[in-house]
Design a protein around this motif. Structure first.
Motif, PDB file in Angstrom:
ATOM      1  N   LEU A  28     -26.336  -7.131  19.840  1.00  0.00           N
ATOM      2  CA  LEU A  28     -25.057  -6.934  20.517  1.00  0.00           C
ATOM      3  C   LEU A  28     -24.032  -6.457  19.504  1.00  0.00           C
ATOM      4  CD1 LEU A  28     -23.372  -7.126  23.101  1.00  0.00           C
ATOM      5  CD2 LEU A  28     -22.778  -9.470  22.438  1.00  0.00           C
ATOM      6  N   ALA A  29     -23.668  -5.201  19.576  1.00  0.00           N
ATOM      7  CA  ALA A  29     -22.645  -4.639  18.701  1.00  0.00           C
ATOM      8  C   ALA A  29     -21.280  -4.850  19.342  1.00  0.00           C
ATOM      9  CB  ALA A  29     -22.898  -3.150  18.479  1.00  0.00           C
ATOM     10  N   ILE A  30     -20.314  -5.337  18.556  1.00  0.00           N
ATOM     11  CA  ILE A  30     -18.989  -5.679  19.079  1.00  0.00           C
ATOM     12  C   ILE A  30     -17.911  -4.880  18.354  1.00  0.00           C
ATOM     13  CG2 ILE A  30     -17.287  -7.522  19.352  1.00  0.00           C
ATOM     14  CD1 ILE A  30     -19.669  -9.484  19.527  1.00  0.00           C
ATOM     15  N   TRP A  31     -17.125  -4.162  19.116  1.00  0.00           N
ATOM     16  CA  TRP A  31     -15.983  -3.412  18.584  1.00  0.00           C
ATOM     17  C   TRP A  31     -14.676  -4.036  19.057  1.00  0.00           C
ATOM     18  CZ3 TRP A  31     -15.676   0.895  15.371  1.00  0.00           C
ATOM     19  CH2 TRP A  31     -16.895   1.504  15.030  1.00  0.00           C
ATOM     20  N   VAL A  70     -13.671  -1.852  13.848  1.00  0.00           N
ATOM     21  CA  VAL A  70     -12.330  -1.917  14.431  1.00  0.00           C
ATOM     22  C   VAL A  70     -11.937  -0.507  14.853  1.00  0.00           C
ATOM     23  CG1 VAL A  70      -9.895  -2.349  13.970  1.00  0.00           C
ATOM     24  CG2 VAL A  70     -11.627  -3.938  13.101  1.00  0.00           C
ATOM     25  N   ASN A  71     -11.653  -0.337  16.111  1.00  0.00           N
ATOM     26  CA  ASN A  71     -11.287   0.954  16.686  1.00  0.00           C
ATOM     27  C   ASN A  71      -9.768   1.040  16.802  1.00  0.00           C
ATOM     28  OD1 ASN A  71     -11.385   3.430  18.140  1.00  0.00           O
ATOM     29  ND2 ASN A  71     -11.388   2.305  20.069  1.00  0.00           N
ATOM     30  N   ALA A  72      -9.166   1.960  16.057  1.00  0.00           N
ATOM     31  CA  ALA A  72      -7.709   2.077  16.026  1.00  0.00           C
ATOM     32  C   ALA A  72      -7.202   2.983  17.142  1.00  0.00           C
ATOM     33  CB  ALA A  72      -7.276   2.616  14.668  1.00  0.00           C
ATOM     34  N   MET A  73      -6.267   2.474  17.942  1.00  0.00           N
ATOM     35  CA  MET A  73      -5.640   3.277  18.980  1.00  0.00           C
ATOM     36  C   MET A  73      -4.549   4.141  18.347  1.00  0.00           C
ATOM     37  SD  MET A  73      -5.395   0.884  22.354  1.00  0.00           S
ATOM     38  CE  MET A  73      -4.971  -0.677  21.582  1.00  0.00           C
ATOM     39  N   THR A  74      -4.928   5.336  17.936  1.00  0.00           N
ATOM     40  CA  THR A  74      -3.999   6.231  17.256  1.00  0.00           C
ATOM     41  C   THR A  74      -3.153   6.964  18.301  1.00  0.00           C
ATOM     42  OG1 THR A  74      -5.779   7.870  17.180  1.00  0.00           O
ATOM     43  CG2 THR A  74      -5.473   6.486  15.229  1.00  0.00           C
ATOM     44  N   LEU A 134      -8.775  -3.539   6.415  1.00  0.00           N
ATOM     45  CA  LEU A 134     -10.063  -4.119   6.788  1.00  0.00           C
ATOM     46  C   LEU A 134     -10.823  -4.583   5.551  1.00  0.00           C
ATOM     47  CD1 LEU A 134     -11.790  -4.738   9.266  1.00  0.00           C
ATOM     48  CD2 LEU A 134     -12.874  -2.492   9.021  1.00  0.00           C
ATOM     49  N   GLY A 135     -10.709  -3.826   4.462  1.00  0.00           N
ATOM     50  CA  GLY A 135     -11.337  -4.235   3.208  1.00  0.00           C
ATOM     51  C   GLY A 135     -10.789  -5.553   2.712  1.00  0.00           C
ATOM     52  N   ILE A 136      -9.480  -5.713   2.833  1.00  0.00           N
ATOM     53  CA  ILE A 136      -8.841  -6.965   2.409  1.00  0.00           C
ATOM     54  C   ILE A 136      -9.269  -8.124   3.304  1.00  0.00           C
ATOM     55  CG2 ILE A 136      -6.613  -8.146   2.200  1.00  0.00           C
ATOM     56  CD1 ILE A 136      -5.410  -5.405   1.481  1.00  0.00           C
ATOM     57  N   ILE A 187     -14.832   1.846  11.057  1.00  0.00           N
ATOM     58  CA  ILE A 187     -13.545   2.271  11.600  1.00  0.00           C
ATOM     59  C   ILE A 187     -13.784   3.235  12.749  1.00  0.00           C
ATOM     60  CG2 ILE A 187     -11.425   3.562  11.123  1.00  0.00           C
ATOM     61  CD1 ILE A 187     -11.337   0.965   9.704  1.00  0.00           C
ATOM     62  N   GLY A 188     -13.015   3.062  13.809  1.00  0.00           N
ATOM     63  CA  GLY A 188     -13.043   3.998  14.925  1.00  0.00           C
ATOM     64  C   GLY A 188     -11.656   4.562  15.157  1.00  0.00           C
ATOM     65  N   ALA A 189     -11.590   5.702  15.826  1.00  0.00           N
ATOM     66  CA  ALA A 189     -10.298   6.325  16.145  1.00  0.00           C
ATOM     67  C   ALA A 189     -10.259   6.708  17.615  1.00  0.00           C
ATOM     68  CB  ALA A 189     -10.077   7.558  15.274  1.00  0.00           C
TER      69      ALA A 189
END
Length: 529
Positions: free
Chosen positions: A198-201, A232-236, A264-266, A284-286
């Motif tokens: 199960l992949a979770i975004w 993490v998918n960023a809503m740009t 995210l690295g931190i 990362i997602g966009a």
């Protein structure tokens, strides 16, 4: 993301030894000798997946978007949106608070349309949450029930990837963030024990400076509960006051992604997990909002899409999406106020191009980051085309019957819907152009289906038809419980003939929408609080 109205064959896994070697090579060093669950999970998620594109589809938007007939190859993978809490039961999932999962199947043919897309080599995932309505984690205060609600959606649509779109007040809800993370961790652990990945975004709003404090907290809470995040998918999009006047939307998106990469690295570092820059980019997602954004001054152009795609590919971004496939077309001449967002067009002249093609370029992976390639369909045998009325949701097509626009039938194990009145036209007759056939393929007959019951209304809703009474145009009657409406003055003409000879019959059955409206108007209103 703004809405206008109210899932393959597993690939071979790496052995633990090979996985260990891959992690060491990728990371360069295992900090402090750490090779626990978190480092294994995080690095595995980053190195076994390939970058994928999947545009969002607003399932409940009007007009309905035919995602099962994608306009582009990039549109073959879709993120169906949004599953939220039911208004009747806080721990029951619904589509946009408008349809239960079963109602969406019955009224929108959602299950069948998903199956149709998969027949063509496409796939779907589901997004929970969104800007409107009430997110499940907010409404459902039981972790076990919340996990069960997620599982019911995952099982129904056979998903191996899910998307959690958290924004607005839901993102600020500390208790909901904790519940969501705990439920996802529980669900992910249970499914892995069963051999089901199960992949979770997490999909979160951003500014050019990256995640907000609330967004950072949501990621931190999710990692703290030991959820293995695919990314993490960023809503740009919709930057508001954080976007300087005259800013380039592609540059703003690049800034937001770069800042989110650093954050995210931190956040992973704070959990004791060190990830390489490359692995972080793969997590990362966009997701831009194509064309006109909700802010009148923000317009994401075709040129912006090309630039953002080039940036994302160069960095190794793991996912590209967009809001939404519903809107990936120029507005017609009758839509004049282009600065007002439409749910069915972009608000910019696309010159025949598609944002999905531009944004999805070079993103060749699948929605399921842990699944294999699509299997080749088996050859169709004549026996498999035989239709059984007992397992068909609609009547079997007959050359002798005539069919009204909107009528659904079954032929060769598929459901078709009439686009206009037709008689004698074979539903699966091969044609070069869609306008050459009166039939629209909806999708396959699903396993376990039974005939759909003819919709009826309670006795007394309308007078029963009888052959001696004269009825004027617009009059409604019940015939064996089924409601009909008169097209013109009639006496002695039985509604039973409406299905076999609809042109000559003075009667037409009420549509599902009309019946639903009648039932809704007859339902007792809730007392004021």
């Amino acid at each position: 993301m703004t809405v206008t109205r109210v899932d393959p064959t597993p690939v071979r896994r790496l052995s633990i030894l090979r996985l260990f070697i891959a992690v060491v090579v990728t990371a360069g060093v295992v900090v402090g000798g750490l090779f626990g669950y978190q480092l294994y999970a995080a690095q595995a998620a980053g190195t076994t997946s390939s970058a994928w594109f999947g545009g969002y589809v607003d399932v409940t938007a009007t007009p309905t978007y035919a995602f099962e007939s994608p306009a582009t190859n990039s549109g073959k993978q879709t993120v169906l949106s949004f599953v939220v809490a039911s208004s009747a039961d806080s721990c029951t999932p619904s589509w946009g608070a408008a349809y239960s999962l079963q109602q969406a199947s019955d009224s929108l043919d959602l299950d069948r349309r998903i199956a149709r897309l998969q027949q063509q080599g496409g796939d779907v995932t589901v997004s929970f949450g969104g800007q409107a309505n009430t997110e499940l984690a907010v409404a459902c205060t039981s972790v076990s029930q919340l996990a069960a609600a997620y599982a019911s959606v995952i099982d129904r649509y056979d998903l191996t990837t899910v998307d959690l779109d958290v924004e607005g007040t839901a993102l600020q809800n500390v208790a909901a963030n904790a519940r969501r993370a705990e439920a996802l961790a529980l669900l992910q652990k249970e499914r892995r024990a069963e051999g089901k990945p199960l992949a979770i975004w997490l999909t979160l709003p951003v500014t050019p400076d990256g995640l907000s404090v609330d967004g950072q907290k949501a990621v931190k809470e999710t990692l703290a509960k030991k959820v293995d995040l695919a990314g993490v998918n960023a809503m740009t999009m919709d930057y508001g006051s954080s976007l300087a006047a005259g800013s380039n939307m592609a540059v703003a998106a690049e800034d937001a992604l770069t800042a989110t990469h650093r954050q995210l690295g931190i956040l992973y570092g704070q959990t004791g997990t060190t990830l390489t820059s490359r692995t972080l980019w793969s997590k990362i997602g966009a997701t831009p909002m194509i064309g006109q954004n909700d802010d009148a001054d923000e317009v994401f152009t075709l040129k912006n899409a090309t630039a953002l795609n080039a940036f994302a590919v160069s960095k190794g971004v793991g996912r590209m999406s967009m809001w939404s496939l519903n809107r990936d077309v120029s507005c017609g001449s009758n839509y004049t106020t282009l600065t007002v967002v439409s749910d069915s067009c972009s608000g910019v002249d696309q010159h025949g191009q598609h944002f999905a093609t531009l944004l999805g370029k070079h993103f060749k992976g699948t929605i399921d980051s842990l699944a294999g390639t699509v299997t080749t369909p088996e050859p169709v045998s004549s026996a498999s085309l035989k239709d059984n009325p007992k397992t068909s949701p609609y009547p079997i097509w007959s050359a002798d019957n005539s069919y009204l626009e909107g009528t659904k039938i079954v032929w060769h194990r598929n459901v078709y819907e009439a686009k206009w009145w037709t008689q004698g036209d074979v539903p699966d007759n091969p044609v070069l152009n869609s306008w050459q056939t009166p039939w629209q393929l909806v999708g396959p007959v699903l396993k376990g289906e039974k005939p759909v019951a003819q919709p009826t209304l309670p006795a007394g809703t309308y007078p029963n038809w009888d052959g001696t009474t004269a009825f004027t145009s617009g009059a409604r009657v019940l015939f064996e419980g089924t409601p009909y409406q008169a097209k013109w003055w009639t006496q002695g003409d039985s509604p039973a003939a409406a299905s076999s000879n609809p042109d000559s019959s003075p009667w037409v059955p009420l549509t599902l929408a009309q019946i639903a409206a009648v039932k809704a108007s007859a339902a007792p209103s809730s007392p004021a609080p």
